[in-house]
Design an enzyme around this catalytic site. Structure first.
Site, PDB file in Angstrom:
ATOM      1  N   GLU A  11      -8.524  71.664  19.457  1.00 36.04           N
ATOM      2  CA  GLU A  11      -8.698  72.411  20.719  1.00 36.04           C
ATOM      3  C   GLU A  11      -7.373  73.043  21.134  1.00 36.04           C
ATOM      4  O   GLU A  11      -6.329  72.397  21.087  1.00 36.04           O
ATOM      5  CB  GLU A  11      -9.183  71.484  21.841  1.00 36.04           C
ATOM      6  CG  GLU A  11      -9.394  72.254  23.151  1.00 36.04           C
ATOM      7  CD  GLU A  11      -9.733  71.363  24.322  1.00 36.04           C
ATOM      8  OE1 GLU A  11     -10.857  70.844  24.362  1.00 36.04           O
ATOM      9  OE2 GLU A  11      -8.872  71.198  25.218  1.00 36.04           O
ATOM     10  N   THR A  42     -10.233  76.707  25.207  1.00 34.93           N
ATOM     11  CA  THR A  42     -10.740  76.392  26.544  1.00 34.93           C
ATOM     12  C   THR A  42     -10.903  77.662  27.376  1.00 34.93           C
ATOM     13  O   THR A  42     -10.350  78.724  27.058  1.00 34.93           O
ATOM     14  CB  THR A  42      -9.817  75.421  27.312  1.00 34.93           C
ATOM     15  OG1 THR A  42      -8.570  76.066  27.522  1.00 34.93           O
ATOM     16  CG2 THR A  42      -9.639  74.129  26.559  1.00 34.93           C
ATOM     17  N   HIS A  71     -15.187  77.945  24.666  1.00 31.39           N
ATOM     18  CA  HIS A  71     -15.672  77.151  25.801  1.00 31.39           C
ATOM     19  C   HIS A  71     -16.201  78.118  26.862  1.00 31.39           C
ATOM     20  O   HIS A  71     -15.640  79.202  27.055  1.00 31.39           O
ATOM     21  CB  HIS A  71     -14.532  76.349  26.434  1.00 31.39           C
ATOM     22  CG  HIS A  71     -13.973  75.279  25.558  1.00 31.39           C
ATOM     23  ND1 HIS A  71     -13.406  74.131  26.066  1.00 31.39           N
ATOM     24  CD2 HIS A  71     -13.878  75.154  24.206  1.00 31.39           C
ATOM     25  CE1 HIS A  71     -13.001  73.370  25.065  1.00 31.39           C
ATOM     26  NE2 HIS A  71     -13.264  73.970  23.933  1.00 31.39           N
ATOM     27  N   GLY A 102     -17.408  72.927  34.111  1.00 30.79           N
ATOM     28  CA  GLY A 102     -16.130  73.536  34.497  1.00 30.79           C
ATOM     29  C   GLY A 102     -15.524  72.832  35.680  1.00 30.79           C
ATOM     30  O   GLY A 102     -16.237  72.310  36.540  1.00 30.79           O
ATOM     31  N   GLN A 196     -14.743  63.519  25.946  1.00 27.15           N
ATOM     32  CA  GLN A 196     -13.530  63.456  26.748  1.00 27.15           C
ATOM     33  C   GLN A 196     -12.565  62.512  26.028  1.00 27.15           C
ATOM     34  O   GLN A 196     -12.992  61.629  25.264  1.00 27.15           O
ATOM     35  CB  GLN A 196     -13.909  62.899  28.130  1.00 27.15           C
ATOM     36  CG  GLN A 196     -12.803  62.737  29.123  1.00 27.15           C
ATOM     37  CD  GLN A 196     -12.150  64.056  29.418  1.00 27.15           C
ATOM     38  OE1 GLN A 196     -11.357  64.547  28.617  1.00 27.15           O
ATOM     39  NE2 GLN A 196     -12.490  64.646  30.569  1.00 27.15           N
TER      40      GLN A 196
END
Ligand code: FAD
Length: 331
Positions: A11, A42, A71, A102, A196
């Site tokens: 990421e 992101t 994302h 978000g 997460q």
């Protein structure tokens, strides 16, 4: 799964400064050379990094052979804007998305959650499928019943990941509620989970087992990162709402040198990654903080990197790196 067969992904976030923007192509090239499944980028709440995200995605698509994952958030876009944005991403060649609610901008008035007319992540998942299906060149798509059919038939053309929370989302009342949320997103057409950040392999393994038992059929990638300083640990805990892993925190606090702290963070993440793969995780998703060295060291230690770094997996470096974002970004 053997570590040599392990799949992995990375990421990134859009750069925030000119200096970071100049460094990012080199980082992307190095990450791409490790042949990840995909690199995700992101997307800032409030729409602030729309162009910046697209610039980074375009760089990945145009200068490497790696698949790019965009994302997208419910926060910050109306239905119409999200529709246009998804189309822009598809036009740029993006075929993988991560749909999330978000994080709302910090300056919102009390009581405003920043959510527009896309109320849930499941709706956003469905919208991505719908926009993808609309691109299918069939005259019969003008017939509403056939549009719904096309959405179902063309689902496999895009991968849509959603967020998963092994230790529970901060606003949920129980892990069962998080698993129910995953089931709703699966019904809407999500086909991958990405977790997460968490710090103990058992957190993920228990959660993945409970999710599978409850009927979640898509793979759930554990999201991990090498935490190489107390400041970064603090920032990650603020962003994720996770509890402080006291053993790691103490190790990082008492170590006097940057080099020593880096080693602690890499060794910790490598042990975690190894346990996850041995426990049956389908791969690893590494949060890079836009730096390649630490995540590549983690993969190297667990034997997941290809034997020779293939120079061929990156094409020529661009002289026009992605532009920095102009406003607040997610981490
Ligand atoms: P939801 O599925 O809506 O909710 C998450 C959980 O909250 C659910 O599992 C459910 O248990 C609970 N919940 C939902 N609604 C309610 C309710 N009304 N009452 C009580 N509980 C409820 N943010 C960004 O802004 N940009 C990004 O690019 C980004 N990328 C991310 C990538 C990953 C891998 C992860 C894990 C998070 C990312 N985030 C990003 C952060 C994310 O937007 C937040 O964590 C958000 O709060 C949750 O998104 P979600 O889609 O899981 O939300």
């Amino acid at each position: 799964m053997s570590c040599t067969e392990a799949r992995f992904s990375f990421e990134l976030y859009p750069p925030r400064t000119e200096r970071a923007a100049a460094a990012l192509p080199g980082t992307i090239d190095r990450l791409a050379a490790a042949r990840p499944d995909f690199i995700s980028v992101t997307y800032g709440a409030g729409g602030s990094s729309r162009t910046a995200s697209l610039d980074v995605l375009r760089y990945i698509l145009e200068h490497t052979d790696v698949s790019a994952m965009a994302h997208l958030t419910c926060v910050g876009s109306s239905h119409q804007e999200a529709h246009r944005l998804i189309r822009d991403f598809l036009d740029a060649g993006v075929r993988r998305f991560l749909a999330v609610r978000g994080d709302p901008p910090a300056d919102l008035p009390e009581g405003d959650d920043g959510i527009g007319d896309i109320r849930t992540t499941a709706e956003l998942v469905q919208l991505i499928h719908r926009v993808q299906a609309e691109r299918v060149p069939y005259g019969e798509l003008l017939v509403p019943e056939l549009q719904a059919q096309a959405v179902l038939e063309h689902r496999e053309h895009v991968q849509i990941a959603v967020a998963a929370f092994p230790n529970g989302h901060p606003s949920s009342h129980s892990v069962s509620q998080d698993i129910d949320a995953l089931l709703a997103k699966q019904a809407a057409g999500a086909n991958l989970g990405i977790t997460q950040l968490f710090f103990h392999a058992e957190d993920y393994l228990h959660f993945a087992q409970r999710a599978a038992e409850a009927g979640v059929t898509f793979p759930i990638l554990p999201g991990i990162m090498p935490v190489t300083s107390p400041a970064r640990l603090k920032r990650m805990l603020e962003l994720s709402g996770e509890d402080l892993p006291s053993d790691l925190a103490i190790e990082l606090e008492v170590e006097p040198t940057d080099e020593g702290r880096r080693e602690i963070g890499i060794a910790w993440a490598a042990r975690l990654g190894q346990r996850l793969l041995e426990g049956g995780a389908p791969g690893l998703h590494l949060y890079t903080f836009n730096q390649h060295e630490a995540v590549l060291s983690v993969l190297d230690r667990i034997g997941a990197l290809p034997a020779a770094t293939p120079a061929a997996s990156t094409r020529a470096s661009s002289t026009t790196p992605p532009k920095p974002a102009t406003a607040k970004e997610p981490a």
